[in-house]
Design an enzyme around this catalytic site. Sequence first.
Site, mmCIF file in Angstrom:
data_model
loop_
_atom_site.group_PDB
_atom_site.id
_atom_site.type_symbol
_atom_site.label_atom_id
_atom_site.label_comp_id
_atom_site.label_asym_id
_atom_site.label_seq_id
_atom_site.Cartn_x
_atom_site.Cartn_y
_atom_site.Cartn_z
ATOM 1 N N HIS A 163 6.792 2.782 -1.793
ATOM 2 C CA HIS A 163 5.650 3.625 -1.403
ATOM 3 C C HIS A 163 5.963 5.085 -1.748
ATOM 4 O O HIS A 163 7.106 5.527 -1.638
ATOM 5 C CB HIS A 163 5.370 3.471 0.094
ATOM 6 C CG HIS A 163 4.063 4.066 0.492
ATOM 7 N ND1 HIS A 163 3.905 5.416 0.690
ATOM 8 C CD2 HIS A 163 2.848 3.492 0.681
ATOM 9 C CE1 HIS A 163 2.631 5.643 1.002
ATOM 10 N NE2 HIS A 163 1.974 4.502 0.999
ATOM 11 N N SER B 168 -7.074 6.455 0.612
ATOM 12 C CA SER B 168 -8.333 6.789 1.305
ATOM 13 C C SER B 168 -9.387 5.688 1.196
ATOM 14 O O SER B 168 -10.584 5.970 1.149
ATOM 15 C CB SER B 168 -8.873 8.135 0.805
ATOM 16 O OG SER B 168 -7.961 9.182 1.117
ATOM 17 N N GLU C 183 -1.486 3.527 -6.211
ATOM 18 C CA GLU C 183 -1.843 4.503 -5.175
ATOM 19 C C GLU C 183 -1.640 5.919 -5.711
ATOM 20 O O GLU C 183 -0.507 6.440 -5.678
ATOM 21 C CB GLU C 183 -0.956 4.316 -3.936
ATOM 22 C CG GLU C 183 -1.125 2.987 -3.244
ATOM 23 C CD GLU C 183 -0.789 3.080 -1.756
ATOM 24 O OE1 GLU C 183 -1.643 2.714 -0.951
ATOM 25 O OE2 GLU C 183 0.309 3.539 -1.410
ATOM 26 N N GLY D 244 -4.127 9.646 2.195
ATOM 27 C CA GLY D 244 -4.253 10.402 3.441
ATOM 28 C C GLY D 244 -5.040 11.685 3.297
ATOM 29 O O GLY D 244 -5.031 12.526 4.197
ATOM 30 N N ASN E 240 -1.343 -0.835 5.716
ATOM 31 C CA ASN E 240 -0.038 -0.191 5.882
ATOM 32 C C ASN E 240 -0.140 0.703 7.113
ATOM 33 O O ASN E 240 -0.732 1.768 7.051
ATOM 34 C CB ASN E 240 0.283 0.630 4.629
ATOM 35 C CG ASN E 240 1.590 1.413 4.768
ATOM 36 O OD1 ASN E 240 2.315 1.247 5.753
ATOM 37 N ND2 ASN E 240 1.881 2.250 3.783
ATOM 38 N N TRP E 241 0.427 0.216 8.200
ATOM 39 C CA TRP E 241 0.309 0.952 9.466
ATOM 40 C C TRP E 241 1.146 2.237 9.459
ATOM 41 O O TRP E 241 0.999 3.072 10.335
ATOM 42 C CB TRP E 241 0.752 0.073 10.636
ATOM 43 C CG TRP E 241 -0.170 -1.060 10.959
ATOM 44 C CD1 TRP E 241 -1.219 -1.526 10.215
ATOM 45 C CD2 TRP E 241 -0.125 -1.888 12.141
ATOM 46 N NE1 TRP E 241 -1.827 -2.576 10.853
ATOM 47 C CE2 TRP E 241 -1.178 -2.826 12.027
ATOM 48 C CE3 TRP E 241 0.702 -1.937 13.259
ATOM 49 C CZ2 TRP E 241 -1.422 -3.791 13.004
ATOM 50 C CZ3 TRP E 241 0.461 -2.897 14.243
ATOM 51 C CH2 TRP E 241 -0.587 -3.811 14.109
ATOM 52 N N LYS E 242 2.065 2.338 8.478
ATOM 53 C CA LYS E 242 2.987 3.492 8.423
ATOM 54 C C LYS E 242 3.681 3.653 9.780
ATOM 55 O O LYS E 242 3.933 2.653 10.449
ATOM 56 C CB LYS E 242 2.240 4.742 7.965
ATOM 57 C CG LYS E 242 1.491 4.505 6.648
ATOM 58 C CD LYS E 242 1.001 5.744 5.978
ATOM 59 C CE LYS E 242 0.268 5.358 4.683
ATOM 60 N NZ LYS E 242 -0.223 6.519 3.936
ATOM 61 N N GLY F 150 -4.246 2.593 4.358
ATOM 62 C CA GLY F 150 -3.434 3.303 5.343
ATOM 63 C C GLY F 150 -4.223 3.573 6.609
ATOM 64 O O GLY F 150 -4.387 2.698 7.461
ATOM 65 N N GLY F 151 -4.745 4.783 6.720
ATOM 66 C CA GLY F 151 -5.409 5.229 7.949
ATOM 67 C C GLY F 151 -6.447 4.261 8.500
ATOM 68 O O GLY F 151 -6.506 4.022 9.716
ATOM 69 N N GLU G 163 5.509 7.694 -0.166
ATOM 70 C CA GLU G 163 6.130 8.454 0.928
ATOM 71 C C GLU G 163 7.634 8.202 0.980
ATOM 72 O O GLU G 163 8.416 9.105 1.285
ATOM 73 C CB GLU G 163 5.448 8.093 2.263
ATOM 74 C CG GLU G 163 4.046 8.693 2.332
ATOM 75 C CD GLU G 163 3.057 7.926 3.183
ATOM 76 O OE1 GLU G 163 3.453 7.055 3.979
ATOM 77 O OE2 GLU G 163 1.842 8.208 3.042
#
Length: 248
Positions: A94, A212, A166, A172, A9-11, A233-234, A96
């Site tokens: 998600h 993470s 998640e 994150g 997930n590049w966000k 993610g990251g 977010e």
Amino acid sequence: MRKKVVAGNWKMNMTPSDGAKFAAELAPKLNTDNAEAVFCVPYTDIAAVAEAIKETNVGLGAQNLHYEDKGAFTGEITAAMLMELGVRYVIIGHSERREYYAETDEAVNKKLKKALEAGLTPIVCVGESLIQREQNITADWLRMQVRIAFLGIPAEAVPKTVIAYEPIWAIGTGKVATNEQAQEACAVIRQLLTELYGKETAEATRILYGGSVNADNAKALFAMDDIDGGLVGGASIKPEFEKIVNGY
Ligand code: 13P
């Protein structure tokens, strides 16, 4: 046997040119024999990344969609628009989006129906906050989120979906759930699917862990009985994504 899924997930990261460059370098290195590898990119990157990965087996995903087919919804994107550009996966619900854009379980349910109708593979996200974990209501919360998300979804459609557990406190933060915590939560979700749809359907449905995930912890997490891969993610916008996909 459930084939693993490792979705990045590049966000809200990477311009189209940056994304295309990154994807073109990474995608040919990803081994998709054991796991489906997916890049869930910003809308504006879709065309460029589609071109960059077209000779590979890496899948293309979006991070959201609208549940209507068209209309006065400024700034929104339909399933058909995504499909036409070669998108085959879509993240839904998600945390977010739930937190910053007030996305409700009801909206998640509508989006899930729309994605399935369009032939997209939905990646439905659920997860508890730190307070909920401390209150010992994680299982109840996950059951509620999944139940509402899947209202009206028939059994035969369920294995076409992917569910991502998640925990919000792990997203994150660098604070990954333990293998046992992640396994326990994914088992709760599979147990609910068994109650709602029967064992065969539940056993055929992929459940991912996200929060993470990195090259050091992915292998052990993905080896747990009820964890069928990850939503990353990251670490998905770094070269280490290769190790996460190829690492087992
Ligand atoms: P991180 O891997 O950066 O914690 O993000 C997880 C996530 O939200 C993937 O959807």
